[in-house]
Motif scaffolding. Structure first.
Motif, PDB file in Angstrom:
ATOM      1  N   VAL A 226       0.855  -1.183   0.000  1.00  0.00           N
ATOM      2  CA  VAL A 226       0.000   0.000   0.000  1.00  0.00           C
ATOM      3  C   VAL A 226       0.895   1.238   0.000  1.00  0.00           C
ATOM      4  O   VAL A 226       1.711   1.415   0.911  1.00  0.00           O
ATOM      5  N   PHE A 227       0.744   2.079  -1.020  1.00  0.00           N
ATOM      6  CA  PHE A 227       1.484   3.331  -1.118  1.00  0.00           C
ATOM      7  C   PHE A 227       0.542   4.481  -0.774  1.00  0.00           C
ATOM      8  O   PHE A 227      -0.620   4.474  -1.181  1.00  0.00           O
ATOM      9  N   VAL A 228       1.051   5.490  -0.051  1.00  0.00           N
ATOM     10  CA  VAL A 228       0.175   6.561   0.430  1.00  0.00           C
ATOM     11  C   VAL A 228      -0.053   7.656  -0.613  1.00  0.00           C
ATOM     12  O   VAL A 228      -0.847   8.571  -0.377  1.00  0.00           O
ATOM     13  N   SER A 229       0.623   7.562  -1.754  1.00  0.00           N
ATOM     14  CA  SER A 229       0.355   8.510  -2.839  1.00  0.00           C
ATOM     15  C   SER A 229       0.823   7.909  -4.155  1.00  0.00           C
ATOM     16  O   SER A 229       1.687   7.019  -4.179  1.00  0.00           O
ATOM     17  N   ARG A 230       0.257   8.372  -5.245  1.00  0.00           N
ATOM     18  CA  ARG A 230       0.662   7.924  -6.574  1.00  0.00           C
ATOM     19  C   ARG A 230       2.107   8.315  -6.845  1.00  0.00           C
ATOM     20  O   ARG A 230       2.896   7.548  -7.408  1.00  0.00           O
ATOM     21  N   TYR A 231       2.465   9.533  -6.435  1.00  0.00           N
ATOM     22  CA  TYR A 231       3.842  10.001  -6.600  1.00  0.00           C
ATOM     23  C   TYR A 231       4.820   9.039  -5.933  1.00  0.00           C
ATOM     24  O   TYR A 231       5.856   8.687  -6.503  1.00  0.00           O
ATOM     25  N   PHE A 232       4.496   8.611  -4.729  1.00  0.00           N
ATOM     26  CA  PHE A 232       5.391   7.753  -3.965  1.00  0.00           C
ATOM     27  C   PHE A 232       5.575   6.406  -4.659  1.00  0.00           C
ATOM     28  O   PHE A 232       6.686   5.876  -4.745  1.00  0.00           O
ATOM     29  N   LEU A 353       1.671  27.659   7.661  1.00  0.00           N
ATOM     30  CA  LEU A 353       2.939  27.777   6.939  1.00  0.00           C
ATOM     31  C   LEU A 353       3.653  26.436   7.051  1.00  0.00           C
ATOM     32  O   LEU A 353       4.121  26.056   8.117  1.00  0.00           O
ATOM     33  N   ILE A 354       3.735  25.685   5.936  1.00  0.00           N
ATOM     34  CA  ILE A 354       4.158  24.295   6.036  1.00  0.00           C
ATOM     35  C   ILE A 354       4.922  23.831   4.795  1.00  0.00           C
ATOM     36  O   ILE A 354       4.500  22.927   4.074  1.00  0.00           O
ATOM     37  N   PRO A 355       6.084  24.437   4.537  1.00  0.00           N
ATOM     38  CA  PRO A 355       6.922  23.942   3.439  1.00  0.00           C
ATOM     39  C   PRO A 355       7.481  22.562   3.754  1.00  0.00           C
ATOM     40  O   PRO A 355       7.415  22.103   4.899  1.00  0.00           O
ATOM     41  N   THR A 356       8.029  21.890   2.771  1.00  0.00           N
ATOM     42  CA  THR A 356       8.599  20.562   2.960  1.00  0.00           C
ATOM     43  C   THR A 356       9.702  20.349   1.938  1.00  0.00           C
ATOM     44  O   THR A 356       9.838  21.110   0.979  1.00  0.00           O
ATOM     45  N   ARG A 357      10.471  19.302   2.159  1.00  0.00           N
ATOM     46  CA  ARG A 357      11.482  18.921   1.167  1.00  0.00           C
ATOM     47  C   ARG A 357      11.244  17.505   0.637  1.00  0.00           C
ATOM     48  O   ARG A 357      12.037  17.020  -0.152  1.00  0.00           O
ATOM     49  N   GLY A 358      10.171  16.847   1.070  1.00  0.00           N
ATOM     50  CA  GLY A 358       9.993  15.498   0.554  1.00  0.00           C
ATOM     51  C   GLY A 358       8.820  14.720   1.079  1.00  0.00           C
ATOM     52  O   GLY A 358       8.898  13.502   1.200  1.00  0.00           O
ATOM     53  N   ASP A 359       7.706  15.339   1.409  1.00  0.00           N
ATOM     54  CA  ASP A 359       6.547  14.605   1.920  1.00  0.00           C
ATOM     55  C   ASP A 359       5.999  13.632   0.875  1.00  0.00           C
ATOM     56  O   ASP A 359       5.851  13.987  -0.295  1.00  0.00           O
ATOM     57  N   GLN A 361       3.014  12.466   1.429  1.00  0.00           N
ATOM     58  CA  GLN A 361       1.632  12.952   1.459  1.00  0.00           C
ATOM     59  C   GLN A 361       1.581  14.287   2.183  1.00  0.00           C
ATOM     60  O   GLN A 361       1.391  15.323   1.561  1.00  0.00           O
ATOM     61  N   GLY A 362       1.748  14.269   3.504  1.00  0.00           N
ATOM     62  CA  GLY A 362       1.678  15.494   4.296  1.00  0.00           C
ATOM     63  C   GLY A 362       0.436  15.511   5.162  1.00  0.00           C
ATOM     64  O   GLY A 362      -0.475  16.329   4.949  1.00  0.00           O
ATOM     65  N   ALA A 381       7.815  16.872  -4.346  1.00  0.00           N
ATOM     66  CA  ALA A 381       7.400  15.517  -3.978  1.00  0.00           C
ATOM     67  C   ALA A 381       5.905  15.308  -4.283  1.00  0.00           C
ATOM     68  O   ALA A 381       5.442  15.622  -5.373  1.00  0.00           O
ATOM     69  N   ALA A 382       5.138  14.819  -3.299  1.00  0.00           N
ATOM     70  CA  ALA A 382       3.734  14.465  -3.540  1.00  0.00           C
ATOM     71  C   ALA A 382       2.774  15.630  -3.351  1.00  0.00           C
ATOM     72  O   ALA A 382       1.567  15.471  -3.548  1.00  0.00           O
ATOM     73  N   ILE A 383       3.270  16.794  -2.977  1.00  0.00           N
ATOM     74  CA  ILE A 383       2.380  17.912  -2.606  1.00  0.00           C
ATOM     75  C   ILE A 383       1.354  18.251  -3.685  1.00  0.00           C
ATOM     76  O   ILE A 383       0.167  18.431  -3.378  1.00  0.00           O
ATOM     77  N   PRO A 384       1.735  18.368  -4.977  1.00  0.00           N
ATOM     78  CA  PRO A 384       0.723  18.714  -5.997  1.00  0.00           C
ATOM     79  C   PRO A 384      -0.397  17.693  -6.134  1.00  0.00           C
ATOM     80  O   PRO A 384      -1.419  17.981  -6.755  1.00  0.00           O
ATOM     81  N   GLU A 385      -0.219  16.509  -5.553  1.00  0.00           N
ATOM     82  CA  GLU A 385      -1.272  15.492  -5.571  1.00  0.00           C
ATOM     83  C   GLU A 385      -2.381  15.824  -4.579  1.00  0.00           C
ATOM     84  O   GLU A 385      -3.486  15.287  -4.667  1.00  0.00           O
ATOM     85  N   PHE A 386      -2.082  16.739  -3.639  1.00  0.00           N
ATOM     86  CA  PHE A 386      -3.023  17.057  -2.573  1.00  0.00           C
ATOM     87  C   PHE A 386      -3.362  18.547  -2.456  1.00  0.00           C
ATOM     88  O   PHE A 386      -4.315  18.908  -1.772  1.00  0.00           O
ATOM     89  N   VAL A 387      -2.590  19.390  -3.097  1.00  0.00           N
ATOM     90  CA  VAL A 387      -2.806  20.847  -3.027  1.00  0.00           C
ATOM     91  C   VAL A 387      -2.646  21.441  -4.416  1.00  0.00           C
ATOM     92  O   VAL A 387      -1.705  21.097  -5.143  1.00  0.00           O
ATOM     93  N   ASP A 388      -3.567  22.342  -4.778  1.00  0.00           N
ATOM     94  CA  ASP A 388      -3.395  23.123  -6.007  1.00  0.00           C
ATOM     95  C   ASP A 388      -3.679  24.583  -5.701  1.00  0.00           C
ATOM     96  O   ASP A 388      -3.953  24.953  -4.544  1.00  0.00           O
ATOM     97  N   ASP A 389      -3.613  25.427  -6.720  1.00  0.00           N
ATOM     98  CA  ASP A 389      -3.763  26.865  -6.478  1.00  0.00           C
ATOM     99  C   ASP A 389      -5.204  27.283  -6.186  1.00  0.00           C
ATOM    100  O   ASP A 389      -5.474  28.453  -5.915  1.00  0.00           O
ATOM    101  N   LYS A 390      -6.123  26.319  -6.196  1.00  0.00           N
ATOM    102  CA  LYS A 390      -7.501  26.630  -5.834  1.00  0.00           C
ATOM    103  C   LYS A 390      -7.762  26.481  -4.338  1.00  0.00           C
ATOM    104  O   LYS A 390      -8.795  26.920  -3.835  1.00  0.00           O
ATOM    105  N   CYS A 391      -6.816  25.841  -3.649  1.00  0.00           N
ATOM    106  CA  CYS A 391      -7.014  25.625  -2.215  1.00  0.00           C
ATOM    107  C   CYS A 391      -5.786  25.970  -1.383  1.00  0.00           C
ATOM    108  O   CYS A 391      -5.782  25.773  -0.169  1.00  0.00           O
TER     109      CYS A 391
END
Length: 448
Positions: A226-232, A353-359, A361-362, A381-391
């Motif tokens: 089981v992978f927690v994201s498609r990116y991963f 405020l929550i930058p990352t270098r490799g989540d 998922q998050g 990393a996987a951030i664009p799978e869970f956040v876009d500029d609409k949210c």
């Protein structure tokens, strides 16, 4: 005080081969390297306290205090390298949240914590019973009980050596999260010196050798990943040069408890309160980027009209946040919070405020979004799978200047902030809430 027993093997020239580790008050069976001629017994200490050592037993084949049998409450065992306690609230909290969610749906599974620090005991945490033990305890549970499905979080070599011995009896579901499988180059930012990098490469080679063995057994064993994201998943497939059959893996995100992390519609004033709740144990959490963002904002004319709160703990905490101590509108709290306390803090803030270098998922970001906080983060990393500029506010890699710009935009355009806030809460409920995560996990676990 934690104490680890160490046995170091040496060849005929007294050259170090490899060590094995076990906790004290344990009977531990180690595989002796073929070319080992000598060995040395050592003790490794962590923390302060007192230890009384009465004897060291070598050559015994059985622990006289070993449990005769394990009375399980179901056919499923949840096996994890860590599990939260009142002393360590953040240790694999997402595993505990799964257990409470399973329990709410009527599924009470047994939990085992297994690592070199695990005590030979039973304990309880927030209504979940936990057994702690080593490899021999796990083998005993599988040998004498009715367990036919083992769900593993943070699989390691000790666990694997036991599990593969029961390949004809059990089904194994392995959740992959990140650090336990990623090669050194995925966390290169953590290594500051050549010696650190050299050690990381050595550890990485051993880690990849282990996981290559696991993947090589994929077709002959009843095992599912089981992978927690498609990116991963795509990252691991590339790094290990593997292709896993579709029926052998699933993409299921970590669940966000939207009942705990409730959404309350934000007022415009909330955009002036910015929160950061993070561990300070690794550079992967990018807390230094958050600090640079605040320093950049301090040069702008509206800075004194906004407030920041930084909460967390870890070896890097004091050093990282030291530059912010001079600001009266920055509140620094060195502490860990319980989940319900975090939810309450989020009610009074509007931006996380929550930058990352490799989540991969998050989870902490999604929990904040569930409460209607607008995330300011970076598209790595996987951030664009869970956040876009609409949210949320998404920036390039380490661009703290763009993050400061994003916060300024939210400050100067209240209606924009309110729109993103609603969308953030909605995004979580449409992607990582219970029906999209826990329900899928239960379906997988119960699948024959």
């Amino acid at each position: 005080m934690n104490t680890i027993g160490t046995c170091i093997f040496y060849d005929n020239n007294k050259k170090k081969i490899s060590p094995v580790f076990t906790n004290v008050n344990r009977f531990y069976k180690a595989e002796v390297p073929k070319n080992a001629v000598f060995f040395k017994l050592c003790l490794r200490f962590r923390g302060s306290g007192e230890l009384n050592l009465s004897d060291i037993v070598i050559g015994a084949s059985k622990n006289p205090n070993e449990k005769a049998c394990f009375i399980s409450r179901s056919n499923v065992l949840i096996l994890s390298n860590h599990y939260p306690s009142s002393e360590e609230l953040y240790r694999n909290m997402f595993v505990h949240k799964r257990m409470t969610a399973y329990k709410e749906d009527g599924y009470i599974f047994d939990v085992m914590r297994m690592n070199v620090y695990a005590k030979n005991e039973y304990r309880e945490f927030e209504g979940i019973n936990v057994v702690e033990g080593q490899a021999n305890d796990l083998a005993n549970i599988l040998e004498t009980g009715i367990i036919d499905t083992v769900c593993v979080h943070f699989l390691d070599k000790q666990m694997w050596e036991v599990l593969k011995g029961f390949k004809d009896k059990i089904r194994i579901i392995v959740w992959l999260h990140g650090a336990e499988i990623q090669p050194w180059w995925r966390r290169k930012f953590n290594y500051k010196t050549e010696d650190e990098l050299k050690r990381a490469k050595k550890d990485s080679n051993l880690r990849m050798e282990f996981w290559n063995e696991v993947f090589s057994k994929c077709r002959e064993m009843n095992i599912h990943f089981v992978f927690v994201s498609r990116y991963f998943y795509e990252m691991i497939a590339k790094d290990y040069n593997i292709s896993i059959d579709d029926e052998k893996y699933s993409i299921i995100h970590n669940c966000i408890d939207t009942n705990l992390f409730k959404y309350y519609e934000k007022e415009e004033e909330a955009r002036k309160n910015i929160i950061s709740i993070r561990p300070y144990s690794s550079n992967i959490y990018a807390n230094d980027i958050s600090v640079k963002t605040v320093l950049e904002l301090s040069k702008r004319d509206f800075f004194e009209k906004i407030n920041f709160t930084f909460i967390g703990d870890g070896d890097l905490f004091d050093q990282t946040l030291k530059p912010l101590k001079k600001f009266s509108n920055v509140n620094v709290r060195k502490e860990f919070l319980r989940q319900d306390e975090i939810s309450e803090v989020y009610r009074n803030n509007g931006i996380v405020l929550i930058p990352t270098r490799g989540d991969t998922q998050g989870v902490s970001r999604d929990e904040a979004m569930s409460c209607g906080l607008v995330p300011v983060t970076n598209a790595v990393a996987a951030i664009p799978e869970f956040v876009d500029d609409k949210c949320g506010i998404l920036t390039d890699n380490e661009d703290y200047f763009a993050m400061a710009d994003g916060i300024e935009r939210l400050y100067r355009k209240p209606e924009y902030f309110l729109k993103l806030s609603k969308n953030a809460a909605k995004r979580v409920r449409n992607q990582t809430s219970k029906e999209f995560t826990i329900d899928k996990e239960i379906e997988l676990i119960n699948k024959l």
